[in-house]
Write an enzyme that holds these catalytic residues in place. Structure first.
Site, PDB file in Angstrom:
ATOM      1  N   THR A  31      35.412  -1.695  13.172  1.00  0.00           N
ATOM      2  CA  THR A  31      35.817  -1.562  11.777  1.00  0.00           C
ATOM      3  C   THR A  31      37.242  -1.037  11.724  1.00  0.00           C
ATOM      4  O   THR A  31      37.526   0.040  12.248  1.00  0.00           O
ATOM      5  CB  THR A  31      34.861  -0.621  11.022  1.00  0.00           C
ATOM      6  OG1 THR A  31      33.583  -1.254  10.936  1.00  0.00           O
ATOM      7  CG2 THR A  31      35.364  -0.342   9.620  1.00  0.00           C
ATOM      8  N   SER A  87      25.048  -0.010  12.631  1.00  0.00           N
ATOM      9  CA  SER A  87      26.127   0.925  12.325  1.00  0.00           C
ATOM     10  C   SER A  87      26.173   2.063  13.333  1.00  0.00           C
ATOM     11  O   SER A  87      25.141   2.542  13.811  1.00  0.00           O
ATOM     12  CB  SER A  87      25.921   1.505  10.923  1.00  0.00           C
ATOM     13  OG  SER A  87      26.828   2.560  10.664  1.00  0.00           O
ATOM     14  N   HIS A  90      34.977  -3.681   3.084  1.00  0.00           N
ATOM     15  CA  HIS A  90      34.043  -2.554   3.216  1.00  0.00           C
ATOM     16  C   HIS A  90      33.116  -2.453   2.006  1.00  0.00           C
ATOM     17  O   HIS A  90      32.753  -1.363   1.560  1.00  0.00           O
ATOM     18  CB  HIS A  90      34.813  -1.241   3.399  1.00  0.00           C
ATOM     19  CG  HIS A  90      34.169  -0.289   4.347  1.00  0.00           C
ATOM     20  ND1 HIS A  90      34.609  -0.088   5.625  1.00  0.00           N
ATOM     21  CD2 HIS A  90      33.100   0.545   4.202  1.00  0.00           C
ATOM     22  CE1 HIS A  90      33.875   0.819   6.237  1.00  0.00           C
ATOM     23  NE2 HIS A  90      32.941   1.208   5.387  1.00  0.00           N
ATOM     24  N   LYS A 134      36.421  -6.119  11.995  1.00  0.00           N
ATOM     25  CA  LYS A 134      35.924  -6.168  10.617  1.00  0.00           C
ATOM     26  C   LYS A 134      36.905  -5.450   9.696  1.00  0.00           C
ATOM     27  O   LYS A 134      37.404  -4.384  10.022  1.00  0.00           O
ATOM     28  CB  LYS A 134      34.558  -5.489  10.549  1.00  0.00           C
ATOM     29  CG  LYS A 134      33.932  -5.382   9.172  1.00  0.00           C
ATOM     30  CD  LYS A 134      32.538  -4.776   9.299  1.00  0.00           C
ATOM     31  CE  LYS A 134      31.902  -4.514   7.952  1.00  0.00           C
ATOM     32  NZ  LYS A 134      32.523  -3.343   7.275  1.00  0.00           N
ATOM     33  N   TYR A 167      33.642   2.638  15.432  1.00  0.00           N
ATOM     34  CA  TYR A 167      34.926   3.187  15.033  1.00  0.00           C
ATOM     35  C   TYR A 167      35.602   3.726  16.295  1.00  0.00           C
ATOM     36  O   TYR A 167      34.924   4.146  17.237  1.00  0.00           O
ATOM     37  CB  TYR A 167      34.762   4.358  14.049  1.00  0.00           C
ATOM     38  CG  TYR A 167      34.144   4.008  12.728  1.00  0.00           C
ATOM     39  CD1 TYR A 167      34.894   3.428  11.709  1.00  0.00           C
ATOM     40  CD2 TYR A 167      32.801   4.285  12.474  1.00  0.00           C
ATOM     41  CE1 TYR A 167      34.334   3.138  10.483  1.00  0.00           C
ATOM     42  CE2 TYR A 167      32.232   3.992  11.251  1.00  0.00           C
ATOM     43  CZ  TYR A 167      33.000   3.416  10.259  1.00  0.00           C
ATOM     44  OH  TYR A 167      32.442   3.117   9.039  1.00  0.00           O
TER      45      TYR A 167
END
Length: 345
Positions: free
Chosen positions: A152, A104, A239, A215, A126
């Site tokens: 994402t 992440s 999510h 994603k 992101y």
């Protein structure tokens, strides 16, 4: 390894209540969170009989990376809340299980430090409002050996969590909170730029030279648009039920996305996968692999790196059993014939 429910209960007993709720909670009334798990049980299997399953193979390959099984580690934030070593322990356990870690952007350990102990890994990203921050993180990940980026796409704003107490109650030091993204506020760290679009797939691919997976895809039109803009793979995800409550479960969304892609790129899926039967169901519905998040966090909280490895090994072993019972000797031989048509919803 404990069954999932027992493992979750042990993690709950060990973690501060605010941390457990942060990891476990979903958005809104948590309807999507609950349905993610329930939806897999609605998929009825059609096992084959009288097949030689004296040896069952789970090994697979994904974007050129060999893996022990089609079970990957999903990106989840702030592992130091669950264990003092944080993502370092997760990375080691994942490597020892022969799996792949999706790290992440909100990790509590620096990318370079995680990469030093990890096996194959991808970086979840992101597109932040300040794209310079995204650029810098991506460049560090490339230099550290990331094999792909996972964009994402479902977080233009943050879904309100039913159990959210606010960051103030999370025992997370500032250096862990901003391990990889100094310069962002806590609010900015949680969401992507609201003007991010499909064009950013091209931007990330050109910036990194790496494959870019997207994603958060739940619709066929979005799937086709991602492909048109250069995505190398898709992850069917809501999510973990943490964004739009009431969103379709990933098990229900998966067939539509698979059909839209038509084998052009691999389709992965996360959300509610808890057993080898769920892995079998996902593969039969067309996924190339699954990702698991909360089970890994519970393994981390209860056993560090060994706990993470234990969760992944247990899922692989349970997948072996499910394949054997379905009359399948190799994950590559799983097909849509193993799923009953007109499954109830």
């Amino acid at each position: 390894m404990l069954p999932y429910e027992a493992l979750e209960a042990e993690a709950r007993a060990r973690l501060p209540e605010a941390v457990f709720d942060y990891y476990a909670g979903g958005a809104g009334d948590e309807a999507t969170l609950v349905d993610n798990t329930a939806a897999w049980t609605r998929v009825r299997l059609r096992p084959r009989v009288l097949r030689d399953v004296s040896s069952v193979r789970t090994a697979t390959e994904l974007l050129g990376t060999p893996l022990a099984s089609p079970v990957l580690v999903a990106p989840t934030a702030f592992h130091s809340l669950g264990h003092p070593e944080g993502e370092l322990a997760t990375a080691r356990g994942t490597r020892e299980a022969g799996s792949l870690l999706v790290l992440s952007s909100r990790a509590s350990r620096k990318v370079e430090d995680v990469a030093a102990v990890a096996g194959p890994w991808w970086l979840q990203v992101y597109v932040f409002k300040d794209r310079g921050l995204t650029r810098a993180l991506v460049q560090r990940a490339v230099a550290s050996g990331a094999r792909a980026l996972v964009l994402t796409g479902d977080t233009p704003v943050v879904g309100r969590k039913r159990r959210d107490r606010g960051d103030a109650e999370l025992p997370l030091p500032e250096e862990d909170f901003l391990a990889n993204l100094e310069g962002l506020t806590r609010r900015e760290l949680a969401e992507q730029a609201s003007d991010a679009t499909f064009v950013d797939i091209h931007w990330l691919r050109d910036l990194s030279g790496l494959p870019v997976l997207v994603k958060g895809v739940l619709r066929s039109d979005d799937a086709r648009e991602c492909l048109r803009h250069g995505a190398s793979g898709l992850i069917v995800s809501n999510h973990g039920g943490r964004q739009l409550d009431g969103a379709v479960s990933t098990a229900d969304a998966l067939p539509e996305v698979v059909e839209a892609v038509d084998n052009a790129v691999p389709v992965l899926v996360d959300g509610g996968v808890r057993t080898g039967r769920d892995v079998l169901r996902a593969l039969a519905l067309g996924a190339r692999a699954v990702l698991v998040g909360r089970p890994v966090l519970w393994g981390l909280a209860t056993g560090g790196a060994d706990g993470v490895r234990g969760v992944l090994d247990a899922l692989r072993e349970d997948t072996v059993r499910a394949l054997a019972l379905a009359g399948v000797s190799d994950v590559s031989a799983v097909g849509p014939d193993l799923v009953a048509p007109n499954r109830p919803r």
